[in-house]
Write a protein that holds these residues in place. Structure first.
Motif, PDB file in Angstrom:
ATOM      1  N   VAL A  62       5.507  -0.812  -6.047  1.00 29.43           N
ATOM      2  CA  VAL A  62       4.761  -1.697  -5.142  1.00 29.43           C
ATOM      3  C   VAL A  62       4.566  -0.924  -3.848  1.00 29.43           C
ATOM      4  N   ARG A  63       3.328  -0.824  -3.391  1.00 28.51           N
ATOM      5  CA  ARG A  63       3.105  -0.155  -2.103  1.00 28.51           C
ATOM      6  C   ARG A  63       3.351  -1.152  -0.968  1.00 28.51           C
ATOM      7  N   ALA A  64       4.018  -0.678   0.056  1.00 25.77           N
ATOM      8  CA  ALA A  64       4.321  -1.548   1.206  1.00 25.77           C
ATOM      9  C   ALA A  64       4.742  -0.693   2.392  1.00 25.77           C
ATOM     10  N   PHE A  65       4.608  -1.224   3.583  1.00 25.34           N
ATOM     11  CA  PHE A  65       5.032  -0.584   4.837  1.00 25.34           C
ATOM     12  C   PHE A  65       4.324   0.755   5.068  1.00 25.34           C
ATOM     13  N   ASN A  66       3.155   0.959   4.435  1.00 27.12           N
ATOM     14  CA  ASN A  66       2.529   2.284   4.484  1.00 27.12           C
ATOM     15  C   ASN A  66       1.890   2.611   5.818  1.00 27.12           C
ATOM     16  N   ALA A  67       1.501   1.591   6.566  1.00 28.36           N
ATOM     17  CA  ALA A  67       0.761   1.885   7.799  1.00 28.36           C
ATOM     18  C   ALA A  67       1.357   1.149   8.991  1.00 28.36           C
ATOM     19  N   ILE A  68       2.675   1.047   8.976  1.00 31.84           N
ATOM     20  CA  ILE A  68       3.362   0.516  10.159  1.00 31.84           C
ATOM     21  C   ILE A  68       4.326   1.599  10.620  1.00 31.84           C
ATOM     22  N   GLY A  69       4.180   2.016  11.860  1.00 32.61           N
ATOM     23  CA  GLY A  69       4.930   3.155  12.374  1.00 32.61           C
ATOM     24  C   GLY A  69       6.427   2.882  12.399  1.00 32.61           C
ATOM     25  N   SER A  70       7.182   3.940  12.188  1.00 31.68           N
ATOM     26  CA  SER A  70       8.638   3.802  12.117  1.00 31.68           C
ATOM     27  C   SER A  70       9.210   3.156  13.380  1.00 31.68           C
ATOM     28  N   GLY A  71       8.619   3.477  14.528  1.00 32.88           N
ATOM     29  CA  GLY A  71       9.136   2.932  15.784  1.00 32.88           C
ATOM     30  C   GLY A  71       8.817   1.457  15.968  1.00 32.88           C
ATOM     31  N   SER A  72       7.879   0.944  15.182  1.00 37.41           N
ATOM     32  CA  SER A  72       7.488  -0.469  15.325  1.00 37.41           C
ATOM     33  C   SER A  72       8.302  -1.389  14.438  1.00 37.41           C
ATOM     34  N   LEU A  73       8.976  -0.829  13.444  1.00 36.80           N
ATOM     35  CA  LEU A  73       9.626  -1.688  12.454  1.00 36.80           C
ATOM     36  C   LEU A  73      10.664  -2.610  13.093  1.00 36.80           C
ATOM     37  N   GLU A  74      11.584  -2.029  13.821  1.00 33.62           N
ATOM     38  CA  GLU A  74      12.656  -2.862  14.364  1.00 33.62           C
ATOM     39  C   GLU A  74      12.135  -3.892  15.374  1.00 33.62           C
ATOM     40  N   PRO A  75      11.294  -3.474  16.348  1.00 37.91           N
ATOM     41  CA  PRO A  75      10.824  -4.489  17.307  1.00 37.91           C
ATOM     42  C   PRO A  75       9.952  -5.578  16.688  1.00 37.91           C
ATOM     43  N   GLY A 117       7.132 -16.036  17.291  1.00 37.47           N
ATOM     44  CA  GLY A 117       5.812 -16.528  16.905  1.00 37.47           C
ATOM     45  C   GLY A 117       5.509 -16.188  15.456  1.00 37.47           C
ATOM     46  N   GLU A 118       4.209 -15.996  15.186  1.00 36.97           N
ATOM     47  CA  GLU A 118       3.823 -15.738  13.801  1.00 36.97           C
ATOM     48  C   GLU A 118       4.329 -14.370  13.346  1.00 36.97           C
ATOM     49  N   LYS A 119       4.803 -14.334  12.114  1.00 37.15           N
ATOM     50  CA  LYS A 119       5.336 -13.065  11.600  1.00 37.15           C
ATOM     51  C   LYS A 119       4.220 -12.034  11.409  1.00 37.15           C
ATOM     52  N   LEU A 120       4.610 -10.771  11.515  1.00 35.02           N
ATOM     53  CA  LEU A 120       3.665  -9.694  11.212  1.00 35.02           C
ATOM     54  C   LEU A 120       3.415  -9.659   9.704  1.00 35.02           C
ATOM     55  N   GLY A 121       2.156  -9.498   9.310  1.00 35.66           N
ATOM     56  CA  GLY A 121       1.832  -9.381   7.893  1.00 35.66           C
ATOM     57  C   GLY A 121       2.035  -7.954   7.407  1.00 35.66           C
ATOM     58  N   ILE A 122       2.585  -7.829   6.218  1.00 33.62           N
ATOM     59  CA  ILE A 122       2.746  -6.512   5.584  1.00 33.62           C
ATOM     60  C   ILE A 122       1.909  -6.517   4.308  1.00 33.62           C
ATOM     61  N   PRO A 123       0.798  -5.766   4.290  1.00 34.56           N
ATOM     62  CA  PRO A 123       0.009  -5.725   3.058  1.00 34.56           C
ATOM     63  C   PRO A 123       0.762  -5.002   1.960  1.00 34.56           C
ATOM     64  N   ILE A 124       0.700  -5.563   0.760  1.00 35.23           N
ATOM     65  CA  ILE A 124       1.355  -4.924  -0.379  1.00 35.23           C
ATOM     66  C   ILE A 124       0.379  -4.896  -1.565  1.00 35.23           C
ATOM     67  N   ALA A 125       0.624  -3.967  -2.476  1.00 38.50           N
ATOM     68  CA  ALA A 125      -0.196  -3.891  -3.691  1.00 38.50           C
ATOM     69  C   ALA A 125       0.714  -3.500  -4.846  1.00 38.50           C
ATOM     70  N   GLY A 126       0.524  -4.155  -5.968  1.00 33.82           N
ATOM     71  CA  GLY A 126       1.333  -3.831  -7.141  1.00 33.82           C
ATOM     72  C   GLY A 126       0.751  -4.474  -8.379  1.00 33.82           C
ATOM     73  N   ALA A 142       8.258  -7.132  -9.852  1.00 32.90           N
ATOM     74  CA  ALA A 142       8.458  -6.167  -8.769  1.00 32.90           C
ATOM     75  C   ALA A 142       7.806  -6.670  -7.480  1.00 32.90           C
ATOM     76  N   ILE A 143       6.638  -7.281  -7.615  1.00 33.23           N
ATOM     77  CA  ILE A 143       5.961  -7.846  -6.437  1.00 33.23           C
ATOM     78  C   ILE A 143       6.813  -8.957  -5.825  1.00 33.23           C
ATOM     79  N   ASP A 144       7.378  -9.789  -6.679  1.00 34.96           N
ATOM     80  CA  ASP A 144       8.211 -10.891  -6.185  1.00 34.96           C
ATOM     81  C   ASP A 144       9.437 -10.348  -5.451  1.00 34.96           C
ATOM     82  N   LEU A 145      10.068  -9.346  -6.037  1.00 30.75           N
ATOM     83  CA  LEU A 145      11.263  -8.781  -5.400  1.00 30.75           C
ATOM     84  C   LEU A 145      10.897  -8.102  -4.077  1.00 30.75           C
ATOM     85  N   ALA A 146       9.810  -7.337  -4.084  1.00 25.51           N
ATOM     86  CA  ALA A 146       9.366  -6.691  -2.842  1.00 25.51           C
ATOM     87  C   ALA A 146       9.078  -7.755  -1.779  1.00 25.51           C
ATOM     88  N   SER A 147       8.443  -8.827  -2.184  1.00 22.63           N
ATOM     89  CA  SER A 147       8.079  -9.884  -1.238  1.00 22.63           C
ATOM     90  C   SER A 147       9.323 -10.505  -0.622  1.00 22.63           C
TER      91      SER A 147
END
Ligand SMILES: NC(=O)c1ccc[n+]([C@@H]2O[C@H](COP(=O)([O-])OP(=O)(O)OC[C@H]3O[C@@H](n4cnc5c(N)ncnc54)[C@H](OP(=O)(O)O)[C@@H]3O)[C@@H](O)[C@H]2O)c1
Length: 247
Positions: free
Chosen positions: A164-177, A183-192, A197-202
């Motif tokens: 499952v592809r995920a977290f591909n275009a979110i910079g390492s320094g942005s993950l923790e903050p 407020g509204e959660k950040l969306g993480i696009p995924i593909a699988g 596997a998609i359910d577990l990744a989600s």
């Protein structure tokens, strides 16, 4: 891309102390008493692999960081906390219930050659790796694009793996903050392609304080790279709107 009845490896049987030797991988993990009991191994422990592994170690997961030079990972392990450790790639493949693949794209072929059979036994390989021209060379980028994009190419290089592809275009320094932001959660696009596997990744992505948005099958993985309209920071609704415009 995989049948849902793919047999589970021995390690998955003991996730959360389950004696479920006859259950397929996804079902065993679905029944795990606690998501945080899932062991996570990263192949690649640089900026992104280090940041992702640290996020999950701090959530209470047992995490093994790995690279070709595990002795270099002592500071990372110390910073990630008591549930983190480091090992070789072989150690990590043996250790992890779930594997995060976070390496330069040029390494994926060799990893598939050396560890593909074991990786194909895992219920989830989270593919964070991207072909990037300035690091990997334009020829690799063109080759991957010509073969349908990194979703399909990683699946070909890791034959039989539930990627499952995920977290591909979110910079390492942005993950923790951005994890569990107000407020509204950040969306993480995924593909699988594999529903379990998609359910577990989600579930893992939600656990870290983000909202997964399924863009489509691995063929849509070509959009899960830096520089596409899905890259960067979007709400889940924005990601769905953008995804609707992509072929
Ligand atoms: N940095 C980001 O913000 C970011 C965000 C999203 C996605 N990504 C993607 O994540 C991947 C890693 O990026 P990064 O920035 O974290 O790179 P990085 O800081 O250079 O780290 C790469 C890691 O991969 C390991 N590695 C390289 N070749 C390997 C091999 N053959 N087997 C095992 N481990 C190997 C390296 O360790 P050794 O050399 O010691 O083996 C290192 O730990 C890339 O595909 C990138 O596009 C990065």
């Amino acid at each position: 891309m995989n049948g849902s009845s793919f047999p589970i490896g021995r390690r998955e049987f003991i996730v959360a102390g389950l004696a479920v030797a006859s259950l397929p991988a996804g079902r065993a993990l679905a029944q795990a008493s606690s998501l945080s009991s899932i062991k996570i191994a990263t192949i690649g422990a640089g900026r992104e692999g280090g940041a992702l592994g640290t996020l999950y170690a701090r959530l209470g997961h047992q995490v093994m960081f790995s690279s070709r030079h595990p002795d270099d990972l002592k500071n990372l392990v110390a910073a990630a906390g008591p549930t983190a450790r480091a090992g070789t790639v072989a150690d990590a493949v043996a250790f992890g219930d779930v594997i995060f693949l976070v390496v330069p794209y040029t390494a994926v072929e060799q990893i598939g050659r050396d560890f593909g059979a074991a990786l194909a036994q895992k219920p989830l390989i989270l593919d964070v790796s991207n072909p990037i021209a300035r690091r990997d060379g334009q020829a690799i980028v063109d080759r991957v694009a010509g073969e349908g994009g990194p979703g399909l190419v990683t699946a070909k290089l890791l034959k039989g793996a539930r990627t499952v592809r995920a977290f591909n275009a979110i910079g390492s320094g942005s993950l923790e903050p951005l994890a569990h932001r107000a407020g509204e959660k950040l969306g993480i696009p995924i593909a699988g392609d594999d529903p379990k596997a998609i359910d577990l990744a989600s579930r893992l992505i939600r656990e870290a304080g983000f909202e997964p948005v399924l863009i489509g099958g691995l063929a849509k993985g070509k959009y899960l790279v830096p520089g596409t309209p899905l890259a960067g920071q979007h709400t889940p609704a924005e990601l769905r709107q953008i995804a609707a415009t992509l072929n």
